[in-house]
Design an enzyme around this catalytic site. Structure first.
Site, short mmCIF file in Angstrom:
data_model
loop_
_atom_site.label_atom_id
_atom_site.label_comp_id
_atom_site.label_asym_id
_atom_site.label_seq_id
_atom_site.Cartn_x
_atom_site.Cartn_y
_atom_site.Cartn_z
CG ASP A 928 20.98 -0.35 22.81
OD1 ASP A 928 22.78 -0.31 23.11
OD2 ASP A 928 20.50 -1.02 21.96
CE LYS A 995 18.20 2.40 15.25
NZ LYS A 995 16.58 1.09 16.17
CG ASP A 1154 26.24 0.29 21.25
OD1 ASP A 1154 25.61 -0.83 20.78
OD2 ASP A 1154 25.58 1.18 20.55
#
Length: 1239
Positions: A928, A995, A1154
């Site tokens: 990742d 986050k 991604d």
């Protein structure tokens, strides 16, 4: 020269005023016909001359004040009056007629106004000169533009300076008209530009010189007319009105009603106001009809109509004409020769005709037959040298093939051919019915009775709807008396009446329809090509260095006879689909009835509607909806049907997908699929793709083919565990939605109950609304999980494939919507690679590291640290694998519990094998990106601090930007100063709290949106005091933005540049477009919302369309979306490059944006490719190329009048687009050494 001009003007003014004074002026109302000459016409012309002279005099005075000495005498033209007072003067210059509905005013008023304006401008100029006098010696920085071929600005500029004049004085490069003080006040540079623009103030003269320098450089590029979003290469327009007419004519032709189609075409052609709705494609539709019948007279008549409409015949027009000649035995060779000569005179070729035109049945053979009449030896040529994608990023991929190792599938040729036959049969059936995974209860007597009643009702409703549909068609057929008026009749004839009724009943009760698609005439040719294509993929055939797309194109060229595989489905306008749908719904509401006592014999026996049309209010808007009667709901629930029916394209494919060879062809065998998924009704993306050269899209198409060729299978042991929990009341903790029986019960609320206080009533009302919303959410989640698990269970013993396409930014997605690897933790956990590979020496270690990554623990630990932690919890791992529901249940506490459990099972199996290096693993291991959006921004800006924080720089341990922001240094500092909210937050600022905000700042989230995100996270912390949530979220979002600004200095500058560029582009009336480094064209589909009103028998529908390219762009959406969409296009480019080079290396590779997946044994190889391609991508001058493209695209259109506000906006946009933000000193090559770039 100015003095000479003044003398001439004085003489002319005296002469003109004398003429005006001789005539008595009267103000008239405009009550005359435009066809009758106006009596005061000569007086009006004299008045206009006076106005023109006022303007000219003001201009001369300005020339005197500016001391501009180099204006050529030939550029100032004067009015010469005829010797007699009768004739109208001839005026040459810039004056435009004023009048029409405006009454003339006395000349003195106009003169005064111009003089006042001139005085204001003089004062403004003097003030500006004084302001900039100290900086007069400064020179503007030269702007270097990379050579290319954009649109030119020369057409917009009236005079060009000589080279000597340009060097001597920048002001003299272009003549400057008078400018108002308002112009000067708007010359400030945008504040948000940041360091991308020099902080020193530019004078107006400097800015003009800079714009003119850009203009001169842009003039060197080749000129190109601006492209229109709703037109294809041949000028066919695709607005809703044009699509409406074309789809109507095509529908008439399809059902065989040629006369109706011809009358519609002629009715539109003969009315000039409606002729603009016709394009060459529509005339071609009728040409092909008459070509089938061999009617040369009709073809000739259509060619005449095309000429009358001002259109040019294209390749399809000549193909239809030649086909007609081939079918007509009486056609002479002279006619065919003349047709071929005309084709060549129009700049077309026969080779292009055979390459680009679509043929059905024997059309190709008929065209060849006609050509062979005059040219017996003619054969269509095939491109001997394949064209290569021009992007430098993939040059090596296409040219260096000697050492490639393209992977094969683990199937024999016969197995792949058999799988093709099964997939073809499923698509020809259109739908598939599968068993639900919900627990099957024993069929009781009551259930059997309900099912019998439901069958009887459906049989009765089928007959009723069939009769109603036929009656409505008869009425529609007779109502279209005016041939230019379109109705639904031809569309209702496209399918059999019974098929429409089956569709309606399927929508009513999810019953499987019993009809299928007729055998396609393309199926036989498709099978022949696919059988040969499978040789490339099968394991029992020789290896070759040909790509799937290239092989398919070769085979199509070899088997060119017969129909073309490429479909010719036209886009239907959104409003038409709504009309057709509302017509069918109206029939159902009107005709479907049931006896009121069917469930309760004691009730009255009367027919009641099954469906009700009702209204409700939402946000002060009246919303109509269709609601089933409770009797129908009860029958369906008590019958407890346990089968689900899906369209065939919802299911994964049973054979490898057809490779994408063009924007129109690929993926499924028969089901039409868009290369670029868009909103319903949006056509600009597809048109943009079709305008590209074929080779420009090769890299994009090949990457999609590589992703689609990955074979999958189901993890059956894990699927069985999930289904058991699903049927046992679910588990919200494990993301298994519970059934509605577990939903909260809404309190009984009676507003007329007297014993309750108003506060209690309000509370009960809120609770009822909350419970109703919760029930709706639970039902939605439960049905979504039911579909996914049922499809997975149906495919449990199969190997299957996911064809891929992409969104308008280039991000790739599997085509099947429910069950795919982009889903939740549950669906990802039950998917395995169909092909297994030995773990090798490091494979087991990668499985363990992957396990720790899935738990969400040890984010800041090194790979060695994660591996050590995994080895320390082997007992928990084995316990989870052996007793997932009865043991310690360690896996349930992970961030991704189901994938964690699946990985535990794989590790247990590998550890217990005799030699784990030889253990065949099907498990996908993920790598990742570390906040991938910020990685791309840091690379674009060469930002050292930012690059380090997102792991572009090699470090001993991974850097976590989220934890870095959450380190609380700012909080501790503010708490020490006595700030109350900083003290309250002590111990609560975790990685999880910040986050989401950190991740989405890069994608354009605002402070308001970020505050809501943090507020939501804080509310999830039970210990955090609720009264401080708002203050804390407000404080934290401010600190998060400040922290990121300090860490990523270049990021904010680039983001501001992109945002402001998009704002100015959208404000100029254009949508933002760009091209990715791989050559994919992108356009943002954000336009002002258009309301379309559709009147139906049920209600008036107000359809809101926000993607109509004929509307002006939505400036706010365009500017806010450009930075995140641009970064998304870069991360998709990086993924595609990685996919291509992994394919060359023989790796299995798939991605979830991604997050890259491969076998454990090939993780190191994939990581190496991933890093190399990221460096290669960002070694390209991405921002410079973007600047050049935007200047090419939007740099044409310099307004002549510099007093015009558009000129000011144009100047700002031109300067902004040319100034690319400065970059830092980060060395991109360090990324290749970074272990934690993707990990």
């Amino acid at each position: 020269m100015a003095a000479q001009c003044q003398r001439v003007v004085v003489r002319l003014r005296n002469d003109n005023q004398r003429r005006i004074g001789e005539t008595h002026w009267t103000i008239y109302r405009r009550n005359y016909s435009a066809l009758i000459p106006k009596k005061e016409d000569s007086k009006k012309r004299l008045w206009e001359q006076s106005q023109l002279l006022d303007v000219l005099e003001a201009r001369i005075q300005q020339l005197q004040s500016d001391v501009v000495l180099d204006v050529k005498h030939s550029e100032v033209q004067f009015v010469k009056f005829p010797p007699s007072g009768k004739g109208a003067p001839s005026v040459k210059g810039q004056a435009s007629k004023k009048g029409g509905g405006t009454d003339p005013q006395p000349p003195k008023t106009q003169t005064t106004r111009w003089m006042e304006k001139l005085n204001r401008e003089k004062w403004s100029k003097t003030k500006k000169v004084l302001q900039h006098q100290p900086k007069a010696s400064e020179k503007p920085a030269k702007i270097k533009i990379i050579k290319s071929s954009p649109k030119t600005l020369s057409a917009a500029v009236n005079t060009k300076p000589t080279t000597k004049a340009a060097k001597a004085s920048p002001k003299s490069e272009l003549p400057r008209p008078a400018a108002s003080s308002k112009d000067d006040s708007t010359l400030e540079r945008p504040k948000s530009l940041g360091p991308a623009v020099s902080s020193d103030a530019f004078s107006r003269e400097d800015e003009l010189a800079e714009v003119e320098e850009l203009d001169l450089q842009l003039n060197q590029w080749s000129s190109a007319s601006p492209e229109k979003l709703l037109e294809d290469r041949e000028g066919n327009r695709y607005g809703d009105a044009q699509l409406n007419v074309r789809s109507y004519v095509e529908a008439c032709v399809f059902v065989g009603d040629v006369e109706r189609a011809q009358r519609c075409l002629l009715a539109h052609h003969h009315q000039l106001s409606r002729r603009k709705l016709l394009s060459i494609g529509l005339y071609n539709v009728m040409m092909r009809v008459w070509a089938k019948r061999g009617s040369l007279n009709q073809i000739g008549r259509l060619f005449v109509l095309v000429e009358e409409a001002g259109l040019k015949p294209n390749l399809s027009s000549y193909a239809a004409a030649l086909e007609c000649m081939g079918r007509n035995p009486n056609c002479s060779a002279r006619v065919i020769t003349r047709c071929l000569q005309q084709l060549e005179e129009n700049g077309l070729s026969l080779d292009d005709l055979f390459r680009q035109c679509l043929f059905r049945q024997d059309e190709r053979e008929m065209v060849l037959k006609a050509i062979h009449t005059v040219e017996p030896d003619f054969q269509p040529s095939v491109d001997s040298e394949p064209k290569i994608c021009p992007s430098p990023l993939v040059e090596g991929f296409y040219t260096e093939r000697d050492s490639v190792n393209y992977p094969k599938l683990d199937f024999s040729l016969a197995e792949l051919q058999e799988r093709f036959s099964r997939q073809l049969a499923m698509e020809q059936a259109d739908t598939i019915t599968i068993e639900s995974v919900e627990a099957l209860k024993p069929v009781t007597e009551h259930m059997a009775k309900m099912r019998e009643q439901l069958d009887d009702l459906c049989s009765h409703w089928h007959k009723v709807l069939l009769n109603a549909l036929r009656e409505s068609k008869v009425m529609l057929a007779s109502s279209g008396m005016k041939y230019w008026k379109l109705n639904l009749y031809p569309y209702l004839c496209l399918l059999e009446d019974r098929e429409y009724v089956d569709i309606m009943l399927q929508g009513l009760s999810s019953l499987p329809p019993n009809w299928g698609k007729s055998q396609s005439h393309m199926a036989d040719k498709l099978k022949r090509i696919y059988d040969r294509y499978a040789e490339l993929l099968a394991k029992d055939t020789e290896k070759c260095n040909v790509l799937p797309r290239e092989r398919w194109v070769e085979l199509e060229a070899e088997m060119s006879s017969g129909p073309t595989l490429l479909g010719e489905d036209s886009q239907w306008p959104h409003i038409l689909l709504a009309q057709l749908g509302t017509h069918l719904v109206d029939l159902m509401v009107r005709e479907l009835k049931v006896q009121g006592n069917i469930l309760s014999p004691s009730q009255d026996k009367k027919l009641i509607p099954v469906l009700y049309h009702m209204y409700t209010f939402r946000s002060n808007r009246k919303i109509g909806f269709i609601k089933p009667h409770p009797i129908l709901t009860q029958i369906l629930s008590e019958a407890m049907e346990t089968k689900l029916t899906f369209d065939s394209y919802v299911m994964p494919m049973l054979c490898p997908p057809v490779p994408w060879t063009s924007p129109k062809f690929g993926a499924y065998l028969l089901t039409p699929t868009k290369l670029m998924r868009t909103s319903e009704g949006a056509v600009q993306h597809q048109l943009l793709l079709e305008k590209c050269q074929d080779q420009d899209l090769h890299a994009v198409l090949d990457s999609l083919n590589q992703l689609g060729n990955c074979a999958w299978k189901v993890n059956k042991p894990l699927l069985d565990i999930i289904i058991s929990i699903f049927n046992d009341k679910g588990s919200e903790k494990l993301d298994i939605p519970p059934p509605l029986s577990e939903a909260p019960q809404a309190p009984r609320f009676n507003p007329h109950y007297q014993e309750q206080t108003s506060a209690e009533k309000a509370f009960l009302k809120r609770e009822a609304v909350r419970c109703k919303k919760r029930v709706a959410e639970m039902h939605s989640l439960r049905m979504d999980a039911l579909y996914k698990l049922s499809i997975a269970n149906h495919m449990r013993d199969e190997v299957f494939w996911f064809p891929h396409n992409m969104d308008f930014r280039g991000r790739t997605y599997p085509c099947p919507p429910y069950f795919n690897h982009l889903g939740s933790d549950v669906t990802r956990a039950i998917l395995l690679f169909a092909e297994g590979k030995p773990l090798g020496p490091k494979g087991l270690d990668w499985l363990k590291i992957h396990l720790v990554n899935l738990t969400g623990l040890k984010k800041r630990s090194s790979l060695a640290g994660r591996l050590e932690y995994a080895n320390s919890i082997v007992e928990d791992i084995l316990d989870s694998a052996d007793r997932p529901l009865t043991g310690k249940k360690w896996w349930m506490s992970a961030d991704e519990p189901w994938q964690t459990l699946a990985c535990c099972m794989e590790i247990a199996n590998a550890s217990r094998s005799p030699d784990h290096t030889q253990f065949i693993s099907h498990f996908p291991v993920h790598q990742d990106g570390s906040c991938n959006g910020l990685q791309h921004y840091a690379a674009l800006g060469r930002d050292v601090i930012g690059a380090t924080s997102v792991n572009l720089m090699p470090c001993e341990v991974p850097q976590d930007v989220y934890s870095g922001v959450a380190q609380q240094e700012f909080r501790a500092r503010d708490a020490a100063k006595g700030m109350k909210i900083a003290q309250v937050l002590e111990g609560f600022i975790s990685r999880k709290v910040v986050k989401q905000t950190v991740m989405t700042v890069v994608y354009g989230v605002t402070r308001y949106g970020g505050r809501l995100q943090i507020e939501k996270r804080l509310k999830e912390i039970d210990e955090f005091p609720g009264e401080y949530v708002w203050d804390a979220s407000h404080y934290l979002v401010h600190q998060v933005f400040n922290s990121l600004k300090e860490m990523f200095t270049g990021t904010r500058e680039i983001q501001d540049w992109l945002t402001e560029s998009a704002r100015l582009i959208a404000k100029s009336g254009s949508t933002v477009e760009w091209v990715t480094p791989l050559g994919l064209p992108i356009v943002q589909p954000y336009h002002r919302t258009k309301n379309q009103v559709l009147k139906s028998n049920i209600q008036v529908l107000n359809l809101q369309v926000s993607h109509d390219a004929s509307e002006r762009p939505d400036t706010v959406k365009q500017k806010n979306a450009f930075p995140p969409n641009f970064i998304h296009s870069l991360d998709s480019t990086h993924m595609m490059l990685t996919a291509l080079y992994c394919y060359s290396a023989g790796l299995t590779f798939v991605s979830v944006h991604d997050c890259f997946w491969t076998h454990a044994v090939t993780v190191d190889t994939m990581n190496k490719v991933c890093r190399e391609q990221f460096v290669a991508l960002h070694s390209q001058p991405i921002l410079q190329e973007l600047s050049r493209f935007l200047l090419q695209k939007y740099g044409a259109g310099l307004p002549n009048d510099r007093r015009n506000k558009k000129f000011l906006e144009y100047r700002r946009m031109l300067l902004l687009l040319s100034k690319v933000p400065q970059t830092g000193d980060f060395d991109l090559q360090r990324v290749k050494e970074s272990t934690y770039f993707f990990s």
